[in-house]
Every structure is written in C-alpha cells, then in structure tokens.
Design an enzyme around this catalytic site. Structure first.
Site, short mmCIF file in Angstrom:
data_model
loop_
_atom_site.label_atom_id
_atom_site.label_comp_id
_atom_site.label_asym_id
_atom_site.label_seq_id
_atom_site.Cartn_x
_atom_site.Cartn_y
_atom_site.Cartn_z
CG HIS A 48 -1.70 -1.21 1.45
ND1 HIS A 48 -2.94 -1.44 0.86
CD2 HIS A 48 -1.48 -2.30 2.22
CE1 HIS A 48 -3.44 -2.60 1.26
NE2 HIS A 48 -2.58 -3.15 2.08
O1 RIB Z 1 -4.24 -0.22 5.13
C1 RIB Z 1 -2.88 -0.20 4.79
C2 RIB Z 1 -2.12 0.71 5.69
O2 RIB Z 1 -2.17 0.21 7.02
C3 RIB Z 1 -0.62 0.78 5.35
O3 RIB Z 1 -0.14 2.06 5.66
C4 RIB Z 1 -0.01 -0.25 6.24
O4 RIB Z 1 1.34 0.07 6.61
C5 RIB Z 1 -0.87 -0.15 7.46
O5 RIB Z 1 -0.37 0.89 8.26
#
Ligand code: RIB
Ligand code: CA
Length: 314
Positions: free
Chosen positions: A242
C-alpha cells in the site's frame, strides 16, 4: 535534472512503510529531508526504532527521525497490525540498530520547522494514521498551509475496508485525525485500497530486486512475512504494498489516475467508523475536495517499483 523536491514521510513502519522509505531513497526526484513517526502497525517506540533502522540499512542514517503521536486524538484504538507486519513490525527481520539517535524534537515541531524554513514547497507522504498531520494543523496551521502536496495512503472509495468491513487501517486508527486532514485545504491526494489492492508484487517481481545486493535482499526478506499473510488472508500469490504505491505517486506525480471528489470520514462509533465516504457522483470544485486515486496501471507501477528498488545497492 530538475531540482529535487523536498520530501517528508510520516510513517508507522510497517513492512510496506519500510519499502516506501526505501523507494524514496532510490528516487532522484525527491530529497528525503525528514521522517516523522506515528503509532499504527506497532507501538510508537517500535515504529520510531524501525524508521531509524530502515534508514541505516540504506546508508541514510543522516535523515532525521522525529517521533510523534503514540495514540489517536480522541478514542483509544489499541488494536495494532502485528498479525500482518510481525510483532516488531518488519516481518521478523532484525535490522542492525542505527548509530543515529531520534531527533529530540517532537514530530510536529520538526515538521513545522522544516515547512517554515523551506524556500520551496515540500511534499509530505502520510502513510500511517493521520494523527501527526492533524496535530500539525492544530498547533502550527500556518506551517501546515505551506505543504505543497500531501499524499495520503488511506481510505477506500469503493473497496470497503481491510481492518473492518468499512474501514481501511490508517483512517480507522484515528478517524477524527483523518476527518481534520481530509477536510482541510492543503492539496491532498488520497491513495486508497481501490488502487493499492489492484497493485500486487508477485514473487517474481520481488526476485527483481532481491538479488541486487544486501539492501534489496533485506527488503525482500521483510516482504516474505507479507507474502505468507497475503496467501493465507487473501489467497493471493503476491503482496500489496500500500505505502509504496503512495510513495510512487509522491515521487512521480501522475502515476495514478486522480479525480477530485468530496470525501467525508465517518467518525461515529458504529460499524462504519473510519469509513471514507467518497462522493463519486460528481467531480468536486470544493476547496476542501481531495484528489482521489481511482485508476492505476498496475503493470507499469510494479515495474517502476521493482526497477527503483533494484538500484538500492548501486
Ligand atoms: O491499510 C494499509 C495501511 O495500514 C498501510 O499504511 C499499512 O502500513 C498499514 O499501516
Ligand atoms: Ca503504514
């Protein structure tokens, strides 16, 4: 080459946070000037230690790390993501400790000082809960308005949630902070699950940088935990990084297809808490509208990520 854009990363390392930090260090378009840490995947003390160690891994312990909020603004949210990132937050990979200490300044002070002193607009990539950014707006509103571009990893327009049926983890961890930040007038890009879940690094992609040297090999080792989790949780043979996708947009604007939308965060205490309600009925002209990432060329982005990460040991 054009002037390098000053960059700050606000982060809760976190495996994908670590990859995002490494991507920034491998990107000549940006100059990583500061890392600020926040509660999230693991406790603040651990996210801060992880940030120091990831920078040291890449030979960049010169980049200051300033610790921020250890919890959300209003309602306690003790649930972490150790089941995804490992108890220490980096997939069980023990990185050597950094020789650099934490910056003595609180994150919001370090961020405000950098924003105030920079002669050019600064890009801020916020890839954890938005508590620090909300505090910046509350304590140093003039500095917050000097942010040139805020790229947020968080939320979801039409893909539901990943920590609950409705909410994505970063927004869910501090919905009140997200409401403040996404309701402001700083030019903001929202990189949510709609595009991150469509961008999967396969084992072959990871092999594209795992053999490039010790830093690439360590990044690949951290991802192994993510691979195992993705396979059991989602049944997919790959990892969704992500935060690295958000950093791809931060270092290379235009990577993602953006549409200006009105976005509201559910700060209620019901089942929808932390949901980002994105109004996709129209393109918004509101000054508080957010540039929502709605499309991605996943093949092109994964190639970009792999190519950049493969240069880490150059
Ligand atoms: O939903 C994904 C996010 O949540 C990313 O930033 C991952 O590192 C977690 O923090
Ligand atoms: Ca994160």
């Amino acid at each position: 080459m054009a002037e390098r854009i000053p960059l700050v990363i606000d982060t809760d390392p976190g495996i994908d946070d670590a990859l995002a930090i490494l991507l920034a260090l491998a990107s000549p378009e940006v100059d990583l000037r500061l890392v600020t840490t926040v509660h999230g995947n693991v406790e603040l003390a651990q996210t801060s230690e992880n940030a120091l160690r990831v920078l040291h891994l890449a030979g960049r312990s010169d980049v200051p790390v300033a610790a921020g909020a250890r919890g959300p603004l209003v309602h306690p949210q003790p649930r972490r993501a150790g089941h995804v990132h490992g108890a220490e937050g980096l997939g069980g990979v023990a990185l050597p400790p950094s020789p650099a200490p934490l910056d003595p300044r609180p994150a919001v002070v370090a961020l405000a000082e950098l924003l105030t002193s920079s002669p050019v607009p600064v890009t801020v990539a916020a890839i954890g809960p938005l508590t620090n950014l909300a505090l910046l707006q509350a304590v140093f509103p003039e500095a917050a308005q000097r942010i040139g571009r805020l790229v947020v990893m968080g939320g979801s327009a039409a893909r539901g949630g990943n920590i609950t049926a409705a909410a994505e983890f970063n927004v869910w961890s501090d919905p009140e902070a997200a409401a403040v930040v996404l309701g402001g007038t700083v030019p903001t890009v929202l990189v949510g699950l709609d595009v991150t879940l469509a961008t999967v690094l396969t084992p072959d992609d990871i092999a594209g940088f795992s053999g490039s040297g010790p830093t690439g090999a360590t990044a690949a080792a951290m991802l192994q935990q993510y691979l195992d989790h993705a396979r059991t949780a989602y049944g997919v043979p790959g990892v969704v990084v992500h935060d690295a996708l958000a950093l791809a947009e931060a270092v290379a604007p235009g990577t993602l297809g953006l549409v200006r939308r009105d976005v509201v965060v559910d700060t209620g205490l019901g089942a929808g808490r932390g949901q980002t309600l994105v109004d996709r009925r129209a393109v918004s002209t509101s000054p508080t509208a957010v540039d929502v990432a709605e499309t991605v060329d996943a093949g092109a982005v994964t190639e970009f990520l792999v190519t950049r990460l493969a240069t880490l040991d150059d």
